[in-house]
Design a protein around this motif. Structure first.
Motif, PDB file in Angstrom:
ATOM      1  N   VAL A 147       3.748  -2.357   9.327  1.00  0.00           N
ATOM      2  CA  VAL A 147       3.565  -0.939   9.034  1.00  0.00           C
ATOM      3  C   VAL A 147       4.698  -0.482   8.120  1.00  0.00           C
ATOM      4  O   VAL A 147       5.869  -0.757   8.371  1.00  0.00           O
ATOM      5  N   LYS A 148       4.331   0.224   7.072  1.00  0.00           N
ATOM      6  CA  LYS A 148       5.290   0.681   6.069  1.00  0.00           C
ATOM      7  C   LYS A 148       5.479   2.184   6.213  1.00  0.00           C
ATOM      8  O   LYS A 148       4.539   2.957   6.040  1.00  0.00           O
ATOM      9  N   THR A 187       1.619   3.465   6.153  1.00  0.00           N
ATOM     10  CA  THR A 187       0.653   2.588   5.514  1.00  0.00           C
ATOM     11  C   THR A 187       1.032   1.150   5.867  1.00  0.00           C
ATOM     12  O   THR A 187       1.725   0.927   6.864  1.00  0.00           O
ATOM     13  N   TRP A 188       0.597   0.172   5.072  1.00  0.00           N
ATOM     14  CA  TRP A 188       0.810  -1.223   5.455  1.00  0.00           C
ATOM     15  C   TRP A 188       1.256  -2.057   4.264  1.00  0.00           C
ATOM     16  O   TRP A 188       0.992  -1.737   3.108  1.00  0.00           O
ATOM     17  N   GLN A 189       1.953  -3.157   4.587  1.00  0.00           N
ATOM     18  CA  GLN A 189       2.227  -4.234   3.644  1.00  0.00           C
ATOM     19  C   GLN A 189       1.215  -5.338   3.966  1.00  0.00           C
ATOM     20  O   GLN A 189       1.213  -5.874   5.077  1.00  0.00           O
ATOM     21  N   VAL A 190       0.356  -5.666   3.014  1.00  0.00           N
ATOM     22  CA  VAL A 190      -0.784  -6.533   3.323  1.00  0.00           C
ATOM     23  C   VAL A 190      -0.651  -7.901   2.676  1.00  0.00           C
ATOM     24  O   VAL A 190      -0.229  -8.022   1.523  1.00  0.00           O
ATOM     25  N   LEU A 238       0.840  -1.195   0.000  1.00  0.00           N
ATOM     26  CA  LEU A 238       0.000   0.000   0.000  1.00  0.00           C
ATOM     27  C   LEU A 238       0.878   1.249   0.000  1.00  0.00           C
ATOM     28  O   LEU A 238       2.087   1.181   0.212  1.00  0.00           O
ATOM     29  N   VAL A 239       0.244   2.397  -0.233  1.00  0.00           N
ATOM     30  CA  VAL A 239       0.950   3.669  -0.221  1.00  0.00           C
ATOM     31  C   VAL A 239       0.188   4.654   0.664  1.00  0.00           C
ATOM     32  O   VAL A 239      -0.980   4.438   0.985  1.00  0.00           O
ATOM     33  N   PRO A 240       0.822   5.751   1.088  1.00  0.00           N
ATOM     34  CA  PRO A 240       0.240   6.595   2.131  1.00  0.00           C
ATOM     35  C   PRO A 240      -1.144   7.158   1.841  1.00  0.00           C
ATOM     36  O   PRO A 240      -1.964   7.262   2.759  1.00  0.00           O
ATOM     37  N   HIS A 241      -1.448   7.489   0.594  1.00  0.00           N
ATOM     38  CA  HIS A 241      -2.732   8.126   0.339  1.00  0.00           C
ATOM     39  C   HIS A 241      -3.915   7.174   0.421  1.00  0.00           C
ATOM     40  O   HIS A 241      -5.070   7.596   0.276  1.00  0.00           O
ATOM     41  N   TYR A 269      11.372   8.449   3.666  1.00  0.00           N
ATOM     42  CA  TYR A 269      10.334   8.329   4.688  1.00  0.00           C
ATOM     43  C   TYR A 269       9.146   9.201   4.306  1.00  0.00           C
ATOM     44  O   TYR A 269       9.294  10.384   4.002  1.00  0.00           O
ATOM     45  N   PHE A 270       7.964   8.616   4.328  1.00  0.00           N
ATOM     46  CA  PHE A 270       6.770   9.357   3.936  1.00  0.00           C
ATOM     47  C   PHE A 270       6.524  10.563   4.835  1.00  0.00           C
ATOM     48  O   PHE A 270       5.917  11.541   4.417  1.00  0.00           O
ATOM     49  N   SER A 271       7.033  10.493   6.056  1.00  0.00           N
ATOM     50  CA  SER A 271       6.856  11.602   6.991  1.00  0.00           C
ATOM     51  C   SER A 271       7.607  12.856   6.560  1.00  0.00           C
ATOM     52  O   SER A 271       7.384  13.938   7.101  1.00  0.00           O
ATOM     53  N   GLU A 272       8.475  12.708   5.559  1.00  0.00           N
ATOM     54  CA  GLU A 272       9.206  13.870   5.052  1.00  0.00           C
ATOM     55  C   GLU A 272       8.258  14.894   4.430  1.00  0.00           C
ATOM     56  O   GLU A 272       8.511  16.096   4.464  1.00  0.00           O
ATOM     57  N   THR A 273       7.160  14.397   3.857  1.00  0.00           N
ATOM     58  CA  THR A 273       6.207  15.305   3.202  1.00  0.00           C
ATOM     59  C   THR A 273       4.791  15.197   3.741  1.00  0.00           C
ATOM     60  O   THR A 273       3.944  16.005   3.383  1.00  0.00           O
ATOM     61  N   ILE A 274       4.528  14.190   4.581  1.00  0.00           N
ATOM     62  CA  ILE A 274       3.179  13.997   5.124  1.00  0.00           C
ATOM     63  C   ILE A 274       3.267  14.021   6.638  1.00  0.00           C
ATOM     64  O   ILE A 274       4.108  13.333   7.230  1.00  0.00           O
ATOM     65  N   SER A 275       2.409  14.785   7.264  1.00  0.00           N
ATOM     66  CA  SER A 275       2.418  14.867   8.727  1.00  0.00           C
ATOM     67  C   SER A 275       1.370  13.933   9.308  1.00  0.00           C
ATOM     68  O   SER A 275       0.400  13.563   8.652  1.00  0.00           O
ATOM     69  N   GLY A 276       1.583  13.550  10.546  1.00  0.00           N
ATOM     70  CA  GLY A 276       0.603  12.739  11.253  1.00  0.00           C
ATOM     71  C   GLY A 276       0.641  11.276  10.856  1.00  0.00           C
ATOM     72  O   GLY A 276       1.547  10.806  10.166  1.00  0.00           O
ATOM     73  N   GLU A 277      -0.395  10.548  11.288  1.00  0.00           N
ATOM     74  CA  GLU A 277      -0.421   9.107  11.062  1.00  0.00           C
ATOM     75  C   GLU A 277      -0.646   8.746   9.598  1.00  0.00           C
ATOM     76  O   GLU A 277      -0.418   7.610   9.184  1.00  0.00           O
TER      77      GLU A 277
END
Length: 456
Positions: free
Chosen positions: A117-118, A147-150, A93-96, A135-143
């Motif tokens: 958790v990815k 995302t996840w590997q399913v 999966l991806v963050p969005h 790291y996705f947190s570089e451009t996205i804040s919060g939880e």
């Protein structure tokens, strides 16, 4: 292509229908089984139908669309060929997707699942040099930065059960034999349940059948994507190495000198998904070798992968696809629409599958809801979300071609256009449904963009 690109496509984020509803649907040509009437502008609904929406396929796209519509009060029926749980590839999966899961009402179930958790993606160049993880947190804040590997049999079952909980009718072990049309408008399905055939009438038919592309095959819409002739083999290992802390669930992409690449995706129960993408002549040489022999041979040539698998054991069969990419020249019509992989599939390098299924499902659900409310299930109504979706797909398609261009280097691109790094990162998280003209123009100065699919 030099070092792997730091932008791994998440696919296409959902586009607000209110912004797209006056756009012309992406119907390249009429493919209905009867002669189309060019003066026809609306497709009225027969109120005697047995259900509002008949959905071919019970994967994440189909269940998401059905759940969104059921929440709006529509009667949806899912017709699924398999009996769940069943195997499926496409685990990352991806963050969005985070916001989509929240709107579906399934986010808490994912948070309490065993799925790794990815937080990031890491790239390994052909010479074995590893990049710093993105790291996705570089451009996205919060939880929403995680995302996840399913594991797909468990994840897809979760999604199907959630659809049932939202009053969606689910029928499994069903073969869809034919989509029914009346006066060029889809009006239902002929299905088979064991030895019995049955007709299901519906106001809208949604093709969420994945690579089976039921409507695409029935209407002869499906074609190869020029310039994307890639194949894949993949398998699963128990006991592969994982990094500590937040890096334990990362996706690792390892480039090969041949131009191919491996994915390395951690899953629950100490399992790792490992797959290779390369030319069909490499992976399917037709020289008497088994898929297992070819796969193991390619694994043995990748030192970073061998390092991660040196104490691992392969479990189960090696699976494969000789041709990955395809598209449909028309993806909606009067009374019908395609979502997810039933629309198209380009390449797994940018992890597009699951997010495209979920994102297109939510957008299509909004259009179907508005179409039913207006008693107008024309392609114009049902496909209102498609133009911005198509534009976003073309942006990322240009990135895919750049990735496979041996003369192109993403580090060189960023050195020349450092201001475009943010747009490159946007592609990683799926944020491409916006004006990306500056980015695509810069990209075109260093690699030839592909001809738009609409012009093929």
């Amino acid at each position: 292509s030099g070092l792997p690109d730091p932008a791994s496509w998440a696919s296409i984020a959902c586009y607000p229908v209110s912004m797209a509803k006056h756009s012309k649907a992406n119907a390249i040509h009429s493919a209905n089984p009867e002669q189309a009437d060019p003066m026809k502008t609306t497709a009225p609904v027969d109120q005697s139908h047995a259900c509002d929406v008949a959905i071919i396929g019970g994967g994440p796209g189909g269940t998401s669309l059905a759940t969104f519509l059921a929440k709006k009060g529509h009667h949806c029926v899912i017709l699924e060929q398999a009996s769940f749980p069943r195997y499926h590839v496409g685990e990352s999966l991806v963050p969005h997707t985070h916001a989509i899961f929240s709107r579906l009402g399934i986010l808490e179930k994912l948070k309490h699942s065993s799925f790794p958790v990815k937080h990031s993606v890491r790239f390994v160049s052909p010479n074995g040099k590893e990049s710093t993880p993105f790291y996705f947190s570089e451009t996205i804040s919060g939880e929403g930065a995680q995302t996840w590997q399913v594991e797909r049999s468990e994840f897809d079952q979760m999604m199907l059960d959630h659809a049932r909980e939202n009053h969606v009718t689910v029928r499994q072990d069903i073969t869809v034999e034919k989509v029914l049309f009346e006066k060029n408008q889809a009006c239902g399905l002929i299905i088979r349940n064991g030895s019995e055939s049955e007709e299901i009438r519906s106001k809208v038919v949604v093709d969420a059948s994945g690579r089976a592309t039921v409507i695409g095959n029935q209407l002869n819409l499906k074609s190869h994507v020029p310039g994307l002739n890639k194949a894949s083999l993949w398998g699963y290992y128990r006991g592969g190495k994982r990094l500590p802390g937040n890096d334990a669930g990362e996706t690792t992409l390892m480039l090969l000198p041949s131009g191919g690449w491996f994915w390395y995706i951690p899953l629950p129960d100490d399992m790792i998904s490992v797959g290779i993408v390369d030319e069909p002549t490499v992976l399917f040489p037709h020289a008497g070798q088994t898929p297992e022999e070819i796969f193991e041979s390619e694994v043995s040539k990748c030192a970073p992968l061998i390092h991660r698998l040196n104490r691992a054991t392969r479990v189960g069969a090696v699976r494969g696809l000789e041709r990955l990419a395809y598209f449909n020249s028309q993806t909606c019509g009067d009374g019908w629409v395609m979502i997810g992989d039933a629309r198209a599939f380009l390449d797994p390098i940018y992890s597009s599958g699951l997010f495209l299924a979920l994102g297109s499902a939510e957008c299509a659900a909004d259009c179907i809801d508005e179409a039913l409310a207006a008693n107008d299930v024309s392609s114009h109504r049902l496909g209102a979300f498609e133009p911005p979706l198509t534009e976003g797909v073309e942006t990322v398609r240009a990135l895919i071609y750049a990735f496979y261009d041996s003369e192109f280097s993403f580090p060189n691109f960023l050195n020349r256009f450092p201001e475009e790094r943010r747009h490159l990162i946007d592609c990683l998280v799926g944020d491409v449904l916006k004006d990306m003209t500056d980015f695509t123009t810069a990209l075109a100065t260093m690699t030839k963009p592909p001809k738009p699919l609409s012009e093929l």
